[in-house]
Scaffold this motif. Structure first.
Motif, mmCIF file in Angstrom:
data_model
loop_
_atom_site.group_PDB
_atom_site.id
_atom_site.type_symbol
_atom_site.label_atom_id
_atom_site.label_comp_id
_atom_site.label_asym_id
_atom_site.label_seq_id
_atom_site.Cartn_x
_atom_site.Cartn_y
_atom_site.Cartn_z
ATOM 1 N N LEU A 147 -64.868 -29.576 17.017
ATOM 2 C CA LEU A 147 -65.620 -28.250 17.507
ATOM 3 C C LEU A 147 -67.001 -28.423 17.403
ATOM 4 C CD1 LEU A 147 -63.095 -25.932 17.363
ATOM 5 C CD2 LEU A 147 -64.288 -26.375 19.814
ATOM 6 N N TYR A 148 -67.075 -28.948 16.020
ATOM 7 C CA TYR A 148 -68.890 -29.079 15.491
ATOM 8 C C TYR A 148 -69.337 -30.176 16.171
ATOM 9 C CZ TYR A 148 -72.073 -31.461 12.481
ATOM 10 O OH TYR A 148 -73.868 -32.573 11.811
ATOM 11 N N LEU A 167 -73.053 -23.082 18.610
ATOM 12 C CA LEU A 167 -73.073 -22.407 19.327
ATOM 13 C C LEU A 167 -72.098 -21.487 20.236
ATOM 14 C CD1 LEU A 167 -73.569 -24.671 23.265
ATOM 15 C CD2 LEU A 167 -71.600 -22.673 22.812
ATOM 16 N N VAL A 168 -70.904 -21.958 19.301
ATOM 17 C CA VAL A 168 -69.836 -21.316 19.383
ATOM 18 C C VAL A 168 -70.658 -19.202 18.271
ATOM 19 C CG1 VAL A 168 -68.073 -20.598 18.920
ATOM 20 C CG2 VAL A 168 -67.761 -22.908 19.536
ATOM 21 N N ALA A 169 -70.546 -19.223 17.345
ATOM 22 C CA ALA A 169 -71.434 -18.307 16.515
ATOM 23 C C ALA A 169 -72.107 -17.513 17.981
ATOM 24 C CB ALA A 169 -71.944 -19.210 15.074
ATOM 25 N N ARG A 170 -72.863 -18.513 17.954
ATOM 26 C CA ARG A 170 -73.936 -17.053 19.062
ATOM 27 C C ARG A 170 -73.017 -16.002 20.069
ATOM 28 N NH1 ARG A 170 -76.620 -21.782 18.639
ATOM 29 N NH2 ARG A 170 -76.647 -22.471 20.688
ATOM 30 N N ARG A 171 -71.715 -16.925 20.181
ATOM 31 C CA ARG A 171 -71.083 -16.541 21.175
ATOM 32 C C ARG A 171 -69.741 -15.389 20.761
ATOM 33 N NH1 ARG A 171 -73.729 -19.292 23.137
ATOM 34 N NH2 ARG A 171 -75.011 -20.021 25.132
ATOM 35 N N GLY A 172 -70.060 -15.295 19.787
ATOM 36 C CA GLY A 172 -68.385 -14.031 19.065
ATOM 37 C C GLY A 172 -67.927 -15.064 18.182
ATOM 38 N N ASP A 199 -69.658 -23.584 6.582
ATOM 39 C CA ASP A 199 -70.434 -22.782 6.757
ATOM 40 C C ASP A 199 -69.900 -23.366 8.520
ATOM 41 O OD1 ASP A 199 -71.592 -22.705 5.130
ATOM 42 O OD2 ASP A 199 -72.935 -24.350 5.102
ATOM 43 N N ILE A 200 -69.335 -24.250 8.764
ATOM 44 C CA ILE A 200 -69.360 -24.671 10.125
ATOM 45 C C ILE A 200 -67.656 -23.606 10.181
ATOM 46 C CG2 ILE A 200 -67.606 -26.114 12.399
ATOM 47 C CD1 ILE A 200 -68.943 -28.718 10.171
ATOM 48 N N GLN A 201 -66.387 -23.309 9.554
ATOM 49 C CA GLN A 201 -65.358 -22.808 9.687
ATOM 50 C C GLN A 201 -65.960 -21.283 9.599
ATOM 51 O OE1 GLN A 201 -61.369 -24.674 8.149
ATOM 52 N NE2 GLN A 201 -63.311 -25.351 6.967
ATOM 53 N N ARG A 202 -67.120 -21.049 8.809
ATOM 54 C CA ARG A 202 -67.479 -19.395 9.246
ATOM 55 C C ARG A 202 -67.759 -19.120 10.812
ATOM 56 N NH1 ARG A 202 -67.774 -19.959 3.193
ATOM 57 N NH2 ARG A 202 -69.931 -20.745 3.547
#
Length: 373
Positions: A63-64, A71-76, A131-134
């Motif tokens: 996913l990284y 990108l995933v974080a920006r989508r919630g 950080d990635i998992q967060r």
């Protein structure tokens, strides 16, 4: 409360428990379907719910690289992005990185590697993978560790273990218990040396993680070796916290783990084998490509109530597989995932009623011949 783990019944070392996460309660023993890149291959979230999935697994490394954790974080976060409202566990990506062999370089700071997609260079540190998992927003995060290859000698394994423990300590320091509602599990390594497994369990369990995993099994060893080390390692982990056996395995492997007090399991076997035409049933393994099923109008498994078994014959499933139709992947995976989830659900019921030994014996009678080959 998030992070609470309670045990409601035992049968020998087998446990019936509940783990509280930010996205719901996971009843254990639990099997986690593998959704490497934000999807359990060929299934949609509703399929997983219908099959009885409580929790699924996502992969930090994949996913990284694609589509990117930011990108995933920006989508919630991953839950919203893939429309799965249940708990998610993400592994650290360490196993995938260390599988790259010549494409990676181990350092005290972390591991440098080149993407298998485009060859670009990256660095995973213990802090970076958290950080990635967060960003992904998973309910359970895993620390960065090194999974040593099968056959590694004692000296190499000890050196690797010291690095893994240093990374675990940095991970614990970087993530306070329950921060952002995310739990952090430590990983016990040590290769195939019992003294190193003991050393690792002592070190990792002293760091007060919310759960503990057993890593480094099912990496090429014999079943007997795996079971011996599993039986030695699992009791070393705190009884009041969840225990997770990573990447294992076949139905009998899972039941063996439950017998020794393991609570959580994941494996790509049900989905990968579904795509290869190998299906698990209450009557044993079925290779659906075989000619014997060409005119077989019976359901795949008369004892199964999944969508596939309720609606389609073995003849149709064979036709789809031979014709290389995409529906073959979907119907086969629906069934295999349901089988593994039912296996865990049945184990929970068996433990609750003090009948786990009988339950395990029934599956040993069905699968031992197939799995011994």
């Amino acid at each position: 409360m998030i992070g609470d783990f309670s045990i409601h019944a035992t049968d020998g070392q087998a446990r019936l428990g509940e783990l509280h996460t930010a996205h719901g309660i996971v009843r254990t023993p639990a099997f986690m379907p593998v959704g490497t890149v934000g999807t359990v291959k060929s299934l949609c979230p509703q399929d997983l719910r219908d099959a009885g999935s409580q929790i699924i697994l996502g992969n930090t490394y994949h996913l990284y690289l694609r589509p990117g954790d930011e990108l995933v974080a920006r989508r919630g976060g991953l839950h919203r992005f893939m429309r799965w409202d249940g708990p998610i566990l993400t592994d650290s990506g360490g196993f995938q990185v260390f599988s790259l062999s010549g494409l990676r370089k181990l350092t005290p700071d972390g591991v440098e590697f080149r993407s298998h997609i485009d060859g670009s260079k990256h660095l995973f540190t213990p802090e970076k993978v958290l950080d990635i998992q967060r960003n992904l927003g998973s309910d359970v995060m895993m620390v960065l560790d090194e999974c040593v290859p099968y056959g590694a000698d004692h000296a190499y394994t000890l050196k690797s273990l010291d690095l893994t423990h240093a990374w675990a300590a940095r991970s614990r320091e970087n993530h306070a218990p329950g921060r952002n509602g995310q739990l952090l599990f430590g990983i016990v390594q040590g290769g195939f040396f019992k003294d190193l497994r003991e050393r690792s369990a002592e070190a990792v369990c002293s760091m007060d993680f919310e759960g503990h995993a057993i890593g480094g099994l099912s990496v090429g060893e014999s079943t007997a070796e795996m079971y011996d080390l599993l039986a030695h390692t699992a009791p070393l982990l705190p009884a009041h916290k969840p225990r997770y056996l990573m990447g294992v395995g076949k139905p009998l492997d899972i039941l063996e783990g439950i017998e020794h007090g393991v609570d959580m399991f994941d494996c790509v076997l049900p989905t990968r084998n579904a795509r290869n035409g190998t299906l698990y049933t209450s009557q044993g393994q079925v290779n659906i490509k075989r000619a014997q099923y060409r005119e077989d109008d019976e359901p795949l498994d008369p004892a199964c109530s999944c969508y596939t078994c309720r609606n389609f014959s073995r003849a149709y499933l064979r036709h789809l597989y031979v014709a290389k139709e995409l529906l073959s992947y979907r119907l086969n995976t629906i069934h295999n995932v349901r089988f593994f989830l039912d296996l865990a659900a049945g184990a929970r019921e068996a433990v609750a009623h003090g009948r786990f030994e009988v339950y395990k014996a029934r599956f040993r009678e069905i699968f031992q011949p197939a799995e011994a080959t």
